[in-house]
Design a protein around this motif. Structure first.
Motif, PDB file in Angstrom:
ATOM      1  N   HIS A  41       0.847  -1.198   0.000  1.00 48.57           N
ATOM      2  CA  HIS A  41       0.000   0.000   0.000  1.00 48.57           C
ATOM      3  C   HIS A  41       0.888   1.256   0.000  1.00 48.57           C
ATOM      4  CE1 HIS A  41      -2.560   3.044   2.336  1.00 48.57           C
ATOM      5  NE2 HIS A  41      -2.981   3.048   1.071  1.00 48.57           N
ATOM      6  N   ASP A  42       1.927   1.254   0.870  1.00 44.43           N
ATOM      7  CA  ASP A  42       2.849   2.396   0.937  1.00 44.43           C
ATOM      8  C   ASP A  42       3.477   2.657  -0.419  1.00 44.43           C
ATOM      9  OD1 ASP A  42       2.286   2.755   3.536  1.00 44.43           O
ATOM     10  OD2 ASP A  42       4.104   1.744   4.307  1.00 44.43           O
ATOM     11  N   LEU A  43       3.891   1.565  -1.060  1.00 44.74           N
ATOM     12  CA  LEU A  43       4.593   1.681  -2.351  1.00 44.74           C
ATOM     13  C   LEU A  43       3.691   2.297  -3.432  1.00 44.74           C
ATOM     14  CD1 LEU A  43       7.330   0.660  -3.656  1.00 44.74           C
ATOM     15  CD2 LEU A  43       6.033  -1.330  -4.408  1.00 44.74           C
ATOM     16  N   LEU A  44       2.398   1.917  -3.365  1.00 38.68           N
ATOM     17  CA  LEU A  44       1.499   2.331  -4.443  1.00 38.68           C
ATOM     18  C   LEU A  44       0.638   3.546  -4.078  1.00 38.68           C
ATOM     19  CD1 LEU A  44       0.355  -1.216  -5.620  1.00 38.68           C
ATOM     20  CD2 LEU A  44       2.040   0.260  -6.714  1.00 38.68           C
ATOM     21  N   THR A  45       0.864   4.098  -2.907  1.00 42.73           N
ATOM     22  CA  THR A  45       0.046   5.237  -2.462  1.00 42.73           C
ATOM     23  C   THR A  45       0.072   6.410  -3.475  1.00 42.73           C
ATOM     24  OG1 THR A  45       0.283   4.611  -0.168  1.00 42.73           O
ATOM     25  CG2 THR A  45      -0.294   6.921  -0.588  1.00 42.73           C
ATOM     26  N   PRO A  46       1.231   6.735  -4.041  1.00 44.40           N
ATOM     27  CA  PRO A  46       1.233   7.873  -5.000  1.00 44.40           C
ATOM     28  C   PRO A  46       0.265   7.635  -6.157  1.00 44.40           C
ATOM     29  CG  PRO A  46       3.478   7.248  -4.430  1.00 44.40           C
ATOM     30  CD  PRO A  46       2.592   6.229  -3.834  1.00 44.40           C
ATOM     31  N   GLN A  47       0.284   6.426  -6.692  1.00 42.37           N
ATOM     32  CA  GLN A  47      -0.586   6.149  -7.839  1.00 42.37           C
ATOM     33  C   GLN A  47      -2.067   6.211  -7.428  1.00 42.37           C
ATOM     34  OE1 GLN A  47       0.893   2.428  -9.519  1.00 42.37           O
ATOM     35  NE2 GLN A  47       2.926   3.176  -8.989  1.00 42.37           N
ATOM     36  N   LEU A  48      -2.378   5.701  -6.191  1.00 40.50           N
ATOM     37  CA  LEU A  48      -3.757   5.753  -5.695  1.00 40.50           C
ATOM     38  C   LEU A  48      -4.215   7.206  -5.593  1.00 40.50           C
ATOM     39  CD1 LEU A  48      -3.478   3.003  -2.912  1.00 40.50           C
ATOM     40  CD2 LEU A  48      -5.047   2.921  -4.854  1.00 40.50           C
ATOM     41  N   LYS A  49      -3.289   8.012  -5.071  1.00 36.14           N
ATOM     42  CA  LYS A  49      -3.632   9.425  -4.885  1.00 36.14           C
ATOM     43  C   LYS A  49      -3.838  10.108  -6.227  1.00 36.14           C
ATOM     44  CE  LYS A  49      -2.019  10.585  -0.302  1.00 36.14           C
ATOM     45  NZ  LYS A  49      -0.917  11.163   0.494  1.00 36.14           N
ATOM     46  N   LYS A  59      -4.995   9.013  -8.866  1.00 31.87           N
ATOM     47  CA  LYS A  59      -6.310   8.740  -9.470  1.00 31.87           C
ATOM     48  C   LYS A  59      -7.458   8.924  -8.483  1.00 31.87           C
ATOM     49  CE  LYS A  59      -6.947   5.713 -12.755  1.00 31.87           C
ATOM     50  NZ  LYS A  59      -7.033   4.462 -13.513  1.00 31.87           N
ATOM     51  N   ASN A  60      -7.081   9.396  -7.285  1.00 32.06           N
ATOM     52  CA  ASN A  60      -8.102   9.649  -6.257  1.00 32.06           C
ATOM     53  C   ASN A  60      -8.933   8.379  -5.979  1.00 32.06           C
ATOM     54  OD1 ASN A  60      -9.599  11.090  -4.397  1.00 32.06           O
ATOM     55  ND2 ASN A  60     -11.104  11.793  -5.907  1.00 32.06           N
ATOM     56  N   ILE A  61      -8.204   7.289  -5.799  1.00 34.42           N
ATOM     57  CA  ILE A  61      -8.899   6.003  -5.525  1.00 34.42           C
ATOM     58  C   ILE A  61      -8.868   5.748  -4.015  1.00 34.42           C
ATOM     59  CG2 ILE A  61      -8.746   3.490  -5.826  1.00 34.42           C
ATOM     60  CD1 ILE A  61      -7.648   4.112  -8.676  1.00 34.42           C
ATOM     61  N   GLU A  62     -10.035   5.364  -3.506  1.00 36.24           N
ATOM     62  CA  GLU A  62     -10.131   5.094  -2.070  1.00 36.24           C
ATOM     63  C   GLU A  62      -9.566   3.696  -1.763  1.00 36.24           C
ATOM     64  OE1 GLU A  62     -13.473   4.878   1.490  1.00 36.24           O
ATOM     65  OE2 GLU A  62     -14.100   5.399  -0.546  1.00 36.24           O
ATOM     66  N   TRP A  63      -8.761   3.607  -0.786  1.00 37.62           N
ATOM     67  CA  TRP A  63      -8.116   2.326  -0.377  1.00 37.62           C
ATOM     68  C   TRP A  63      -8.818   1.809   0.882  1.00 37.62           C
ATOM     69  CZ3 TRP A  63      -4.835  -1.428  -1.619  1.00 37.62           C
ATOM     70  CH2 TRP A  63      -4.225  -2.187  -0.618  1.00 37.62           C
ATOM     71  N   LYS A  64      -9.300   0.598   0.816  1.00 37.31           N
ATOM     72  CA  LYS A  64      -9.971   0.008   1.979  1.00 37.31           C
ATOM     73  C   LYS A  64      -9.392  -1.382   2.258  1.00 37.31           C
ATOM     74  CE  LYS A  64     -14.645   1.961   1.818  1.00 37.31           C
ATOM     75  NZ  LYS A  64     -16.048   1.612   1.622  1.00 37.31           N
ATOM     76  N   THR A  65      -9.322  -1.716   3.523  1.00 32.38           N
ATOM     77  CA  THR A  65      -8.863  -3.089   3.871  1.00 32.38           C
ATOM     78  C   THR A  65      -9.793  -3.713   4.918  1.00 32.38           C
ATOM     79  OG1 THR A  65      -7.398  -2.222   5.558  1.00 32.38           O
ATOM     80  CG2 THR A  65      -6.402  -2.669   3.404  1.00 32.38           C
ATOM     81  N   ASP A  66      -9.846  -5.031   4.893  1.00 39.75           N
ATOM     82  CA  ASP A  66     -10.568  -5.779   5.940  1.00 39.75           C
ATOM     83  C   ASP A  66      -9.715  -7.011   6.231  1.00 39.75           C
ATOM     84  OD1 ASP A  66     -12.236  -7.200   7.544  1.00 39.75           O
ATOM     85  OD2 ASP A  66     -13.729  -7.664   6.006  1.00 39.75           O
ATOM     86  N   ILE A  67      -8.740  -6.786   7.119  1.00 42.00           N
ATOM     87  CA  ILE A  67      -7.762  -7.862   7.396  1.00 42.00           C
ATOM     88  C   ILE A  67      -8.088  -8.466   8.767  1.00 42.00           C
ATOM     89  CG2 ILE A  67      -5.301  -8.453   7.509  1.00 42.00           C
ATOM     90  CD1 ILE A  67      -6.056  -7.076   4.877  1.00 42.00           C
ATOM     91  N   ASP A  68      -8.271  -9.752   8.782  1.00 43.22           N
ATOM     92  CA  ASP A  68      -8.554 -10.453  10.044  1.00 43.22           C
ATOM     93  C   ASP A  68      -7.333 -10.340  10.958  1.00 43.22           C
ATOM     94  OD1 ASP A  68      -9.104 -12.237  12.036  1.00 43.22           O
ATOM     95  OD2 ASP A  68      -9.611 -13.931  10.726  1.00 43.22           O
ATOM     96  N   PRO A  69      -7.521  -9.728  12.127  1.00 39.36           N
ATOM     97  CA  PRO A  69      -6.341  -9.537  13.010  1.00 39.36           C
ATOM     98  C   PRO A  69      -5.829 -10.866  13.571  1.00 39.36           C
ATOM     99  CG  PRO A  69      -8.373  -8.826  14.104  1.00 39.36           C
ATOM    100  CD  PRO A  69      -8.753  -9.165  12.714  1.00 39.36           C
ATOM    101  N   ASN A  70      -6.636 -11.925  13.435  1.00 37.84           N
ATOM    102  CA  ASN A  70      -6.205 -13.220  14.011  1.00 37.84           C
ATOM    103  C   ASN A  70      -5.416 -14.096  13.027  1.00 37.84           C
ATOM    104  OD1 ASN A  70      -7.498 -12.705  16.496  1.00 37.84           O
ATOM    105  ND2 ASN A  70      -9.458 -13.249  15.547  1.00 37.84           N
ATOM    106  N   ILE A  71      -5.112 -13.536  11.881  1.00 38.63           N
ATOM    107  CA  ILE A  71      -4.343 -14.369  10.934  1.00 38.63           C
ATOM    108  C   ILE A  71      -2.941 -14.590  11.516  1.00 38.63           C
ATOM    109  CG2 ILE A  71      -3.280 -14.439   8.638  1.00 38.63           C
ATOM    110  CD1 ILE A  71      -5.644 -12.774   7.633  1.00 38.63           C
ATOM    111  N   PRO A  72      -2.590 -15.859  11.668  1.00 40.85           N
ATOM    112  CA  PRO A  72      -1.252 -16.104  12.243  1.00 40.85           C
ATOM    113  C   PRO A  72      -0.156 -15.783  11.225  1.00 40.85           C
ATOM    114  CG  PRO A  72      -2.287 -18.161  11.601  1.00 40.85           C
ATOM    115  CD  PRO A  72      -3.278 -17.101  11.304  1.00 40.85           C
ATOM    116  N   ASP A  73       1.071 -15.694  11.710  1.00 37.71           N
ATOM    117  CA  ASP A  73       2.195 -15.525  10.775  1.00 37.71           C
ATOM    118  C   ASP A  73       2.225 -16.733   9.854  1.00 37.71           C
ATOM    119  OD1 ASP A  73       2.768 -13.182  11.932  1.00 37.71           O
ATOM    120  OD2 ASP A  73       4.545 -13.895  13.048  1.00 37.71           O
TER     121      ASP A  73
END
Lengths: 395, 489
Positions: B351-359, B361-375
């Motif tokens: 996400h950090d790497l691609l943030t400039p391109q998202l910005k 094009k004014n694209i909204e970035w959303k995530t839904d990451i399960d906090p319980n995902i193990p390593d």
């Protein structure tokens, strides 16, 4: 006192194989090396010569007798096809066997005497207990033969007899003596020595209808009853069905409704199966008919047969005077097998209940029986009967 | 004798007594006669009753005998049925239907004939006849078309129902006073004949015998038909199996060819890529030297051209690298460097790497990451490439103001990840080829923006190298969702 007994049976369709299997089974169950007596019963599906030869090739027995039969009685079943071998080895029981050939013109009384003498000779000078004989069931009148036996053995000596049978074919029956199977003969066995016996016979038929009088008879032929031709008795009762009397040797009617002759002193009627009805209406029976005797049509059913068998077993048991039997030999009329049908084994089960499940048992279905039947006299005289069950218990 | 009167009196008394005695005797005699008559009448009545009893008893006995016979037959049928219906081998049916079983039906003679392929009757069971007798019986029965036709029509022929002439003929032929002949029928008609018979007086044939033998014949027919159907099915399956085996061998051979071609292709690509990369590096190096002015001042127009050479060289290097990666993964030459990684961190890095391109094009970035995902055990660099490719694609095809959403949820075995966009979507016909190498969807954006068609192919190879699966769902003008799974362990 040790008596070894083994009974073998086979139902294999091949005569040689069946005989070998039955003999092997008998030897195995005997559990003893020597066989003093073998008794063989075979249905007529097998060639008797092949069967006897196979038995002799399989076991070594010093004495062998037997005959063909309409069925074999075993402790656990009744078989209408098969070969059964009874093997006995004992130091205490003694055996004597004999053979008599019977030809067309033979004097049966004389033959009976010779037969008894020969058998006694084979038995030797020992205490004799019972005489067992198998005679060709096709011989029309057994009475003179029995009289001949009684002449030598004594009137009240227990004689048990069976007419060898062939499952209602009435063509050819066989008697086995050592390695020979023949017909028109009688084979006999005297048992004696240190043993006890219990003998009893019953039939279970009851008189039906009014009593009639035999107004004319000649030995085993009833010529007239109440002055009418003898066959009128059946014609009167069975009307349309009576035609069958003339068309077959031993019809369903005469099996189900034999003739009963009242004999003074006997508890049961003397039964006679009409084996043949002559053109003049005379009825031919297997045993002699006393002229002037009272005669009835008799009726019985499965229950009365089973009850009679139980009573015979109880009486034979009583005659053993409290000793446990080591072997039961049953001689039963083949007509009873026909009457009892599927329930035939229930009758034998009743006998087993009296003696116990563990007693070895063997028997055959006969065409005519000889046995000292129940009488009011102390000493019972052996008589020829039809449709009866005879039980010999040996202790 | 002195007083005759006395004598006369005595005599008179005697005569009178005698007279009285005679009268009494006559009366008694008449009484006895009457009693005797009554007794005789009673006996006659008794006899009439006895006749009725006998008649009833005889009927009962006949019914009982018939019932016994039927029960015996049914018992035998049940035993026979159990034995012959549990085999699908025609030969074994007749072995199991041995002679002792037939005896249970109450018959001493038995023959079973079955038609062979030429339609001739062949003996399959024989009880009570010599081989020579059997041949004679077959010949005589086959010759008598009326018998065969009656049986073909499904009727039984017995000593109870046959016409006199036919009965006499069969009695002589089969040497049996009592007999039943029943057809063995199947859907295709009569396939054989069952005969049972007796010459014994004791075994007459009745209707129940006919029924029982008819059922027995049906059972034999059914069992034989089943065995034959099974035989046919078995043969067909054997042929099919042979064909499948042949086709499998052909396919295996074709697959081997394809694999060899694929291998050659990978080797070719690898070799060409290496060969291209070396001169490309020189081209890019010399272009950089020239642009830096190390070999003298470069005119503006030349610089612009040199910058283009540099950019195109970079694109070409990227293309060649992708090709090499695919080739390596396919050939198994790339060894995954598996380490314990946090999936959420990888997504955040990308996400950090691609943030400039998202910005841009004014694209909204959303995530839904399960906090319980193990390593998870992943090659972090390759995992990042999955997300870079998928999210870059999403940015490319999502119009300004759109939304890109990344979701990750775990179950007991895998983590399921989705990358969704609100872009133009993918045509249904393109979906099956989407992950093929060099495949590019023919749409407006792809026509404007250059691409290699290797990105999604590379993603698929990386996911599969992690023992995962990838697929896509899409709706035109609404957006696409790329789904992939990665095993936790």
């Amino acid at each position: 006192m040790s008596v070894h007994i083994g009974i073998g049976f086979s139902q294999d369709l091949n005569a040689e194989q069946a005989a070998r299997e039955a003999a092997e089974n008998a030897q195995n169950k005997l559990g003893f090396g020597r066989i003093d007596l073998a008794m063989v019963f075979s249905t007529t599906h097998y060639d008797p010569h092949t069967a006897l030869s196979a038995i002799h090739n399989t076991i070594r027995c010093s004495k062998l007798i037997g005959c063909s039969t309409a069925g074999i009685i075993l402790a656990d079943s009744i078989q209408t096809r098969g070969i059964a071998v009874l093997a006995i080895a004992s130091e205490e029981i003694k055996f004597g066997i004999g053979l008599a050939k019977i030809f067309d013109k033979t004097d049966l009384y004389q033959t009976g005497m010779e037969f008894a003498k020969n058998t006694l000779k084979n038995f030797g000078f020992q205490g004799r207990q019972v005489f067992l004989s198998f005679i060709d069931g096709k011989i029309p009148d057994h009475s003179p033969f029995l009289k001949g036996l009684q002449e030598i053995l004594g009137n009240i000596f227990p004689i048990i007899g069976a007419g060898s049978s062939d499952d209602f074919y009435f063509e050819k029956t066989f008697q086995f003596y050592q390695d020979t199977a023949s017909n028109n003969s009688a084979v006999g066995l005297i048992l004696g020595g240190q043993m006890g016996i219990g003998v009893a016979g019953r039939h279970g038929w009851r008189p039906l209808g009014k009593p009639r009088i035999i107004t004319e008879s000649d030995q085993n032929i009833i010529k007239k009853i109440d002055g009418e031709k003898a066959s009128f008795l059946y014609e009167d009762y069975f009307q349309g069905e009576a035609d069958k009397l003339y068309s077959s040797l031993l019809s369903q009617i005469t099996i189900l409704y034999p003739l009963g002759i009242y004999v003074e002193g006997n508890k049961e009627y003397l039964l006679r199966n009409p084996v043949k009805v002559l053109k003049d209406g005379s009825i031919v029976c297997q045993g002699d008919i006393p002229p002037g005797a009272e005669i009835h049509i008799m009726i019985g059913n499965k229950d009365s047969c089973k009850q009679a068998a139980r009573e015979a077993a109880q009486e034979a048991q009583k005659n053993l005077l409290g000793k446990k039997p080591k072997l039961i030999i049953i001689i039963e009329s083949m007509t009873r097998l026909k009457l009892l049908g599927r329930t035939a084994f229930q009758e034998i089960a009743g006998v087993k209940e009296i003696f116990g499940d563990d007693v070895p048992m063997i028997g055959m279905y006969s065409h005519g029986e000889i046995c000292p039947f129940e009488s009011l006299e102390k000493f019972r005289k052996p008589l020829i009967q039809n449709e009866s069950i005879v039980i010999l218990a040996i202790s | 004798m002195e007083n005759p009167d006395i004598i006369i009196s005595i005599l008179s008394a005697i005569i009178l007594s005698l007279l009285i005695a005679v009268i009494v005797f006559v009366q008694q005699f008449h009484k006895s006669q009457e009693s005797l008559k009554k007794l005789k009448d009673s006996f006659e009545r008794l006899d009439e009753q006895a006749k009725l009893i006998v008649k009833t008893d005889l009927e009962l006995n006949k019914a009982q005998e018939e019932l016994d016979k039927r029960l015996n037959g049914l018992d035998a049928l049940q035993k026979t049925s159990r034995r012959i219906t549990t085999t699908l081998d025609e030969q074994e049916i007749f072995q199991r239907l041995d002679k002792s079983m037939i005896i249970n039906f109450g018959f001493e003679k038995n023959l079973v004939f079955i038609h062979d392929k030429t339609g001739k009757l062949q003996p399959r069971l024989n009880l009570g006849f010599s081989d020579k007798d059997v041949l004679t019986i077959i010949a005589q029965i086959e010759k008598d078309t009326s018998i065969i036709n009656t049986l073909k029509e499904g009727h039984t022929i017995s000593s109870a129902n046959a016409q006199h002439q036919r009965k006499e003929f069969l009695m002589r032929l089969l040497n049996s006073n009592y007999f039943v002949l029943a057809p063995i029928l199947t859907k295709n008609g009569m396939i054989g004949i069952v005969f049972v018979g007796n010459s014994a007086y004791a075994e007459t044939v009745t209707e129940s015998d006919e029924e029982i033998v008819s059922i027995l014949a049906s059972q034999i027919g059914q069992a034989t038909e089943n065995a034959r159907l099974f035989e046919e099915a078995f043969r067909a399956s054997q042929i099919l199996e042979t064909k499948v085996h042949e086709r499998t061998q052909q396919l295996a051979s074709a697959l081997e060819d394809v694999q060899n071609i694929s291998k050659s292709k990978s080797e070719f690509i690898s070799s060409v890529s290496h060969e291209l990369r070396t001169p490309l590096t020189s081209i890019k190096g010399y272009a950089s030297i020239l642009m830096a002015g190390k070999l003298g001042e470069v005119p503006e127009e030349v610089r612009k051209r040199l910058e283009k050479i540099n950019i195109h060289s970079d694109n070409l290097v990227q293309f060649i690298n992708n090709l090499l990666d695919i080739s390596r993964i396919e050939s198994g030459r790339v060894e995954m460097n598996m380490t314990k990684c946090a999936l959420a961190a990888i997504i955040e890095n990308v996400h950090d790497l691609l943030t400039p391109q998202l910005k841009d094009k004014n694209i909204e970035w959303k995530t839904d990451i399960d906090p319980n995902i193990p390593d998870m055990l992943l090659d972090q660099h390759q995992a990042e490439r999955i997300f870079i490719n998928l999210i870059s694609n999403a940015i490319k095809f999502t119009p300004p103001g759109g939304i890109i959403m990344v979701k990750a949820h775990a179950n007991s075995q895998v983590v399921a990840v989705t990358v969704s966009d609100t872009g133009m979507g993918i045509n249904e016909k393109d979906i099956p080829k989407l992950f093929d190498e060099f495949y590019r969807v023919d749409n407006e954006i792809n026509q404007q923006v250059k691409g290699t068609g290797l990105g999604l192919a590379l993603v698929k190879k990386i996911v599969e190298a992690h023992r995962g699966r990838i697929w896509v769902t899409s709706q035109l003008n609404k957006g696409s969702t790329f789904h992939f799974t990665l095993p936790i362990q």
